[in-house]
Enzyme design. Structure first.
Site, mmCIF file in Angstrom:
data_model
loop_
_atom_site.group_PDB
_atom_site.id
_atom_site.type_symbol
_atom_site.label_atom_id
_atom_site.label_comp_id
_atom_site.label_asym_id
_atom_site.label_seq_id
_atom_site.Cartn_x
_atom_site.Cartn_y
_atom_site.Cartn_z
ATOM 1 N N ASP A 88 0.852 -1.197 0.000
ATOM 2 C CA ASP A 88 0.000 0.000 0.000
ATOM 3 C C ASP A 88 0.885 1.244 0.000
ATOM 4 O O ASP A 88 2.047 1.199 0.417
ATOM 5 C CB ASP A 88 -0.942 0.013 1.210
ATOM 6 C CG ASP A 88 -0.211 -0.006 2.536
ATOM 7 O OD1 ASP A 88 0.697 -0.833 2.715
ATOM 8 O OD2 ASP A 88 -0.531 0.829 3.407
ATOM 9 N N ASP A 118 8.990 3.722 -1.042
ATOM 10 C CA ASP A 118 8.189 3.300 0.114
ATOM 11 C C ASP A 118 6.902 2.664 -0.363
ATOM 12 O O ASP A 118 5.927 3.348 -0.571
ATOM 13 C CB ASP A 118 7.900 4.502 1.013
ATOM 14 C CG ASP A 118 7.102 4.134 2.255
ATOM 15 O OD1 ASP A 118 7.042 2.946 2.595
ATOM 16 O OD2 ASP A 118 6.529 5.049 2.869
ATOM 17 N N GLU A 152 0.101 -0.988 5.694
ATOM 18 C CA GLU A 152 1.155 -0.479 6.576
ATOM 19 C C GLU A 152 0.939 0.991 6.890
ATOM 20 O O GLU A 152 1.208 1.453 8.000
ATOM 21 C CB GLU A 152 2.538 -0.689 5.936
ATOM 22 C CG GLU A 152 3.706 -0.431 6.874
ATOM 23 C CD GLU A 152 4.120 1.030 6.985
ATOM 24 O OE1 GLU A 152 4.754 1.390 7.994
ATOM 25 O OE2 GLU A 152 3.803 1.821 6.073
ATOM 26 N N GLU A 153 0.460 1.739 5.909
ATOM 27 C CA GLU A 153 0.380 3.196 6.056
ATOM 28 C C GLU A 153 -0.783 3.633 6.955
ATOM 29 O O GLU A 153 -0.892 4.801 7.299
ATOM 30 C CB GLU A 153 0.251 3.868 4.683
ATOM 31 C CG GLU A 153 1.406 3.574 3.729
ATOM 32 C CD GLU A 153 2.729 4.192 4.175
ATOM 33 O OE1 GLU A 153 2.773 4.853 5.234
ATOM 34 O OE2 GLU A 153 3.728 4.000 3.462
ATOM 35 N N ASP A 176 11.959 -1.446 4.926
ATOM 36 C CA ASP A 176 10.998 -0.335 4.915
ATOM 37 C C ASP A 176 11.467 0.794 5.827
ATOM 38 O O ASP A 176 10.657 1.443 6.474
ATOM 39 C CB ASP A 176 9.618 -0.857 5.356
ATOM 40 C CG ASP A 176 8.528 0.197 5.166
ATOM 41 O OD1 ASP A 176 8.643 1.026 4.244
ATOM 42 O OD2 ASP A 176 7.562 0.198 5.960
ATOM 43 N N HIS A 428 6.357 9.746 1.056
ATOM 44 C CA HIS A 428 5.091 10.381 1.457
ATOM 45 C C HIS A 428 4.956 11.794 0.883
ATOM 46 O O HIS A 428 3.999 12.494 1.191
ATOM 47 C CB HIS A 428 4.917 10.453 2.988
ATOM 48 C CG HIS A 428 4.805 9.106 3.645
ATOM 49 N ND1 HIS A 428 4.233 8.923 4.865
ATOM 50 C CD2 HIS A 428 5.174 7.878 3.220
ATOM 51 C CE1 HIS A 428 4.275 7.638 5.189
ATOM 52 N NE2 HIS A 428 4.845 6.998 4.197
HETATM 53 ZN ZN LIG Z 1 6.729 2.124 4.308
#
Ligand SMILES: [Zn+2]
Length: 456
Positions: A88, A118, A152-153, A176, A428
């Protein structure tokens, strides 16, 4: 000695093709399309299918755990060595990108697109590493299992579900976070304190939005006239070299203080606008709330005044006052506290609340355990040695951090790459990027590490 980098170069085009396939899928949490076997929506489901298809194409056994997460088993061995990544991604801004957001575009020596760093790029790097190692003839202790979550996010419910239904690997790493290797992560406790305070001259105080960010702006609304506060407020700003303003808004006085934002795991790097504002307010008004903030948080991000300061194997305690809202006599404070595991969750709660209860606060909180893997363990030393071999970087050592990587989801697991020291891959953010050569180098590092760890 095996030249893993050379082996990786042979797979470069395949790796880039697969990365493009994954990055073209907008695997952002989408509750509107969530159902049955796609708990995080259609995009995440599609990314999971694409990754499982890659594993099947290469002849491996795959596992789809109800759309929460999946895995690919590579090779044979009594025990399982786990590699934990995620499919994700966080949402993208419509503007601000110089490249297609959902793609992997190579421009010069860099790849651009959501997920290249990421975590789709590093996940595929680890997958290709396992694939390369698997082609070699040698006796093994472990089979390799590449596990990929789809949430995960947004809280990692994906792997909570996965590990409720599947066993933990014996050990592993998660690609990660950062190189060289993170062997310790602090415990995290997030507290929301609520209480009622009589108002006197202070009508309202507002600052901060999140637990884990140092508030950069804070405002207060006071009864009276500008002239009642102007001289003392300006003297306060000058004393602490702060920027701010004072003015009339309607028939009340508004004060504003500017600080400097920082991540909540490193509050000492920021200037907490809320705490400074309360320090000023405590000098001009009698109010138990501002007195509480001033007493326990002013120029103290290590929990000393609260009695929770601790210098342990994971570093010093940090305390971030992330939010303060005070309106109509009701106050809410949000605290993000990170600490080494010599201090227990319970001891922290008792100590913090012994002070907070005194002024009438109630609490709600959420604890995350610390992570600690012996830095002299086979896992950490072999991961680090592999990093050194392919980077020749002898300056960066295995480290402990404020906490919060995916590695916490699996016992005996550490975060290992794929961001290199000093690098900012704009995770991000707009124009997320990774140097192609660093992606390839990561793959070689992972391959050597896997080889050294799984061989008999
Ligand atoms: Zn990540």
């Amino acid at each position: 000695m095996i030249d893993f980098y050379n082996e990786v170069l042979k797979e470069k085009e395949n790796l880039l093709t697969d990365l493009k396939t994954l990055c073209q899928i907008p695997s952002v949490l989408d509750k509107s399309t969530a159902k049955g076997n796609q708990p995080f929506g259609a995009g995440c489901r599609q990314a999971l299918d694409a990754m499982l298809a890659i594993g099947k194409r290469d002849g491996f056994v795959t596992d789809d755990v109800d759309g929460y997460a999946g895995s690919i088993d590579i090779g044979e061995g009594e025990d399982v060595f786990g590699i934990l990544g995620h499919l994700d991604v966080v949402p993208v801004n419509k503007t601000g990108w110089n490249y297609p957001q959902f793609d992997a575009t190579l421009d010069g020596d860099r790849l651009y697109g959501r997920g290249v760093a990421d975590d789709k790029g590093p996940l595929l790097a680890a997958y290709y590493a396992a694939k390369i190692v698997n082609r070699m003839q040698f006796d093994r202790r472990y089979k390799m299992r590449v596990i990929f979550g789809c949430d995960e996010e947004n809280g990692s419910s994906c792997v909570d579900y996965y590990f409720k239904h599947r066993p933990y690997p014996a050990m592993g790493f998660t690609p990660d976070a950062d190189f060289p290797v993170v062997y310790g992560e602090k415990a995290i406790s997030q507290y929301t304190l609520s209480g009622d305070f009589s108002q006197h001259d202070i009508i309202g105080i507002y600052g901060g939005k999140r637990f884990n960010v140092v508030p950069s702006v804070a405002e207060a609304y006071l009864k009276g006239d500008v002239k009642d506060y102007e001289a003392s407020f300006k003297a306060f700003l000058a004393q602490y070299s702060l920027k701010g303003m004072i003015g009339k808004e309607g028939n009340v006085v508004k004060l504003l203080v500017n600080g400097r934002s920082a991540h909540g795991s490193m509050p000492q790097k920021g200037i907490n606008a809320v705490v400074y504002l309360c320090h000023y307010l405590n000098s001009i008004s009698k109010n138990a709330l501002v007195d509480f903030v001033d007493r326990y948080f002013f120029e103290d991000t290590s929990g000393k005044a609260l009695g929770i300061a601790n210098e342990g194997r994971l570093g010093t305690t940090t305390v971030n006052l992330g939010v303060l809202n005070y309106k109509e006599g009701h106050a809410q404070i949000k605290l993000d506290i990170r600490y080494s595991d010599e201090l227990t969750h319970k001891k922290l709660q008792e100590t913090l609340m012994s002070h907070a209860k005194e002024v009438g606060f109630n609490e709600k909180h959420n604890d995350t355990d610390a992570l600690y893997v012996d830095p002299n363990s086979e896992l950490v030393t072999k991961l680090h040695a592999s990093y050194v071999e392919y980077t020749n970087d002898h300056d960066h050592h295995p480290q402990v951090i404020g906490g919060g990587t995916y590695a916490k989801e699996m016992p005996n697991c550490v975060a290992f790459g794929a961001e290199f020291p000093g690098r900012d891959n704009h995770m991000h953010e707009d124009n997320e990027t990774i140097l192609l050569d660093e992606l390839l180098k990561s793959t070689a590092i992972y391959a050597k590490a896997l080889y050294d760890l799984i061989k008999k």
